[in-house]
Design a protein around this motif. Sequence first.
Motif, mmCIF file in Angstrom:
data_model
loop_
_atom_site.group_PDB
_atom_site.id
_atom_site.type_symbol
_atom_site.label_atom_id
_atom_site.label_comp_id
_atom_site.label_asym_id
_atom_site.label_seq_id
_atom_site.Cartn_x
_atom_site.Cartn_y
_atom_site.Cartn_z
ATOM 1 N N ASP A 88 -127.594 6.448 90.581
ATOM 2 C CA ASP A 88 -128.212 7.237 91.646
ATOM 3 C C ASP A 88 -128.427 6.419 92.921
ATOM 4 O OD1 ASP A 88 -129.808 9.623 92.562
ATOM 5 O OD2 ASP A 88 -131.350 8.072 92.658
ATOM 6 N N ARG A 89 -128.385 7.116 94.044
ATOM 7 C CA ARG A 89 -128.720 6.568 95.359
ATOM 8 C C ARG A 89 -129.561 7.625 96.082
ATOM 9 N NH1 ARG A 89 -125.053 3.394 98.584
ATOM 10 N NH2 ARG A 89 -125.606 4.948 100.144
ATOM 11 N N HIS A 90 -130.860 7.508 95.948
ATOM 12 C CA HIS A 90 -131.760 8.450 96.624
ATOM 13 C C HIS A 90 -131.391 9.906 96.346
ATOM 14 C CE1 HIS A 90 -133.870 5.312 98.756
ATOM 15 N NE2 HIS A 90 -132.744 4.819 99.228
ATOM 16 N N GLY A 91 -131.096 10.191 95.079
ATOM 17 C CA GLY A 91 -130.815 11.569 94.708
ATOM 18 C C GLY A 91 -129.370 11.993 94.862
ATOM 19 N N GLU A 92 -128.490 11.065 95.208
ATOM 20 C CA GLU A 92 -127.066 11.395 95.294
ATOM 21 C C GLU A 92 -126.249 10.273 94.670
ATOM 22 O OE1 GLU A 92 -125.813 11.574 99.362
ATOM 23 O OE2 GLU A 92 -125.925 9.410 99.622
ATOM 24 N N GLY A 93 -125.015 10.583 94.311
ATOM 25 C CA GLY A 93 -124.109 9.544 93.834
ATOM 26 C C GLY A 93 -124.061 9.335 92.342
ATOM 27 N N ALA A 94 -125.059 9.834 91.606
ATOM 28 C CA ALA A 94 -125.060 9.607 90.165
ATOM 29 C C ALA A 94 -123.954 10.410 89.506
ATOM 30 C CB ALA A 94 -126.416 9.993 89.571
ATOM 31 N N GLY A 95 -123.206 9.761 88.605
ATOM 32 C CA GLY A 95 -122.156 10.460 87.878
ATOM 33 C C GLY A 95 -120.806 9.799 88.012
ATOM 34 N N LEU A 96 -119.895 10.187 87.105
ATOM 35 C CA LEU A 96 -118.562 9.596 87.056
ATOM 36 C C LEU A 96 -117.481 10.682 87.083
ATOM 37 C CD1 LEU A 96 -119.239 6.868 84.334
ATOM 38 C CD2 LEU A 96 -118.947 6.477 86.799
ATOM 39 N N LYS A 97 -117.704 11.703 87.898
ATOM 40 C CA LYS A 97 -116.681 12.727 88.093
ATOM 41 C C LYS A 97 -115.581 12.184 89.005
ATOM 42 C CE LYS A 97 -119.946 16.549 87.550
ATOM 43 N NZ LYS A 97 -119.550 16.748 86.147
ATOM 44 N N ARG A 98 -114.425 12.812 88.932
ATOM 45 C CA ARG A 98 -113.280 12.331 89.715
ATOM 46 C C ARG A 98 -113.617 12.203 91.196
ATOM 47 N NH1 ARG A 98 -107.322 15.296 90.395
ATOM 48 N NH2 ARG A 98 -106.636 14.017 92.165
ATOM 49 N N GLY A 99 -114.198 13.254 91.765
ATOM 50 C CA GLY A 99 -114.505 13.239 93.187
ATOM 51 C C GLY A 99 -115.486 12.150 93.568
ATOM 52 N N GLN A 100 -116.456 11.895 92.699
ATOM 53 C CA GLN A 100 -117.434 10.848 92.978
ATOM 54 C C GLN A 100 -116.774 9.476 92.973
ATOM 55 O OE1 GLN A 100 -119.966 12.236 89.721
ATOM 56 N NE2 GLN A 100 -121.660 12.439 91.166
ATOM 57 N N ILE A 101 -115.952 9.214 91.994
ATOM 58 C CA ILE A 101 -115.273 7.923 91.901
ATOM 59 C C ILE A 101 -114.361 7.703 93.105
ATOM 60 C CG2 ILE A 101 -113.517 6.652 90.596
ATOM 61 C CD1 ILE A 101 -114.804 7.882 88.046
ATOM 62 N N GLU A 102 -113.609 8.734 93.483
ATOM 63 C CA GLU A 102 -112.684 8.600 94.605
ATOM 64 C C GLU A 102 -113.434 8.395 95.926
ATOM 65 O OE1 GLU A 102 -110.360 12.145 94.265
ATOM 66 O OE2 GLU A 102 -108.943 11.238 92.842
ATOM 67 N N TYR A 103 -114.566 9.045 96.083
ATOM 68 C CA TYR A 103 -115.351 8.883 97.312
ATOM 69 C C TYR A 103 -115.980 7.498 97.387
ATOM 70 C CZ TYR A 103 -119.083 9.373 100.739
ATOM 71 O OH TYR A 103 -119.925 9.172 101.807
#
Length: 311
Positions: A88-103
């Motif tokens: 997590d980063r202040h309520g965003e960013g947590a997770g390992l979905k494709r879009g999150q990893i690519e971003y």
Amino acid sequence: MKKILLPNGLNVTEVCLGAMNFGTTTSKEDAYRTLDIFMDMGGNFIDTSNNYAHWQGTGDESETLLGEWLRERGCRDKVILATKVGFDRHGEGAGLKRGQIEYWIDESLRKLGTDYIDLYYAHTDDMSTPQEETLEAFDRLIKKGKVRTLGSSNFDTWRLAEANMIAKNKGLTPYTVMQQRMTYLHSKPSYAPRYVFNETVSRERLRYLCEKDMPLVTYSCLCKGAYENDSRMPEEYEGGARLEYVRELAKQKGVNPSAIVVSWLVNLYKLEEYPRIIPLFAASADHLIDNLRGLDVELSVEELKEMNSIE
């Protein structure tokens, strides 16, 4: 400082420098001094994350400062750089979905001022995302040249084993390094970690890593300076006989207690059922020099067994 050729092809030093607080509680001046000393002493393995240290700032500070230092020193090719994604980063960013990893890989590359990461960790497991989706996203980063190797951090052993079986069956890049909490002191039996997977390494986990020839990078290994100062003891650990033993052995060897813990960790692979272990720790410049003296401390197999026998 000696280097270790890992099974995944990375040639890293026996210890890894943690950059978690660089740019927040550690000033730019102090961070640069620590980094310069680490490199001057032969170190090359540096660890950060895309969310360090968001509890003190935005979460961009560590990667940004490291990027500035790498550019000013012109030493990117001399560094094995590890960063992470998934927390997590202040309520965003947590997770390992494709879009999150690519971003987040592109954000990390931008802040670090580089076009590749040597070791990219899944910072913590994401039970809500299929492992196939995560592994396929990481594999694409490998194929694009944005990442050289993969690691897992804060994964249960069975989840790591499951992930690497999926990778093998689908021809994807596996995790080749584990990062997990470990130190010489025992955890209190009643202590529950803040994050569900953020537990201290068990003997079962060590046997698994040994069997798979997978190195372990250990964080929180020096207990925030508690080996020297009781007031710094994290709530999850017990002192007692083990702490007394380390302090007495340190006197005999002429080093500080943290240096003994460093020596213990880097030498454990000499015993059966222990993998290669790489201590990861942050330190001020002066404490870094003191702690790295542990690399010059000779601990025999008999001394390692004696240390392990202390309850």
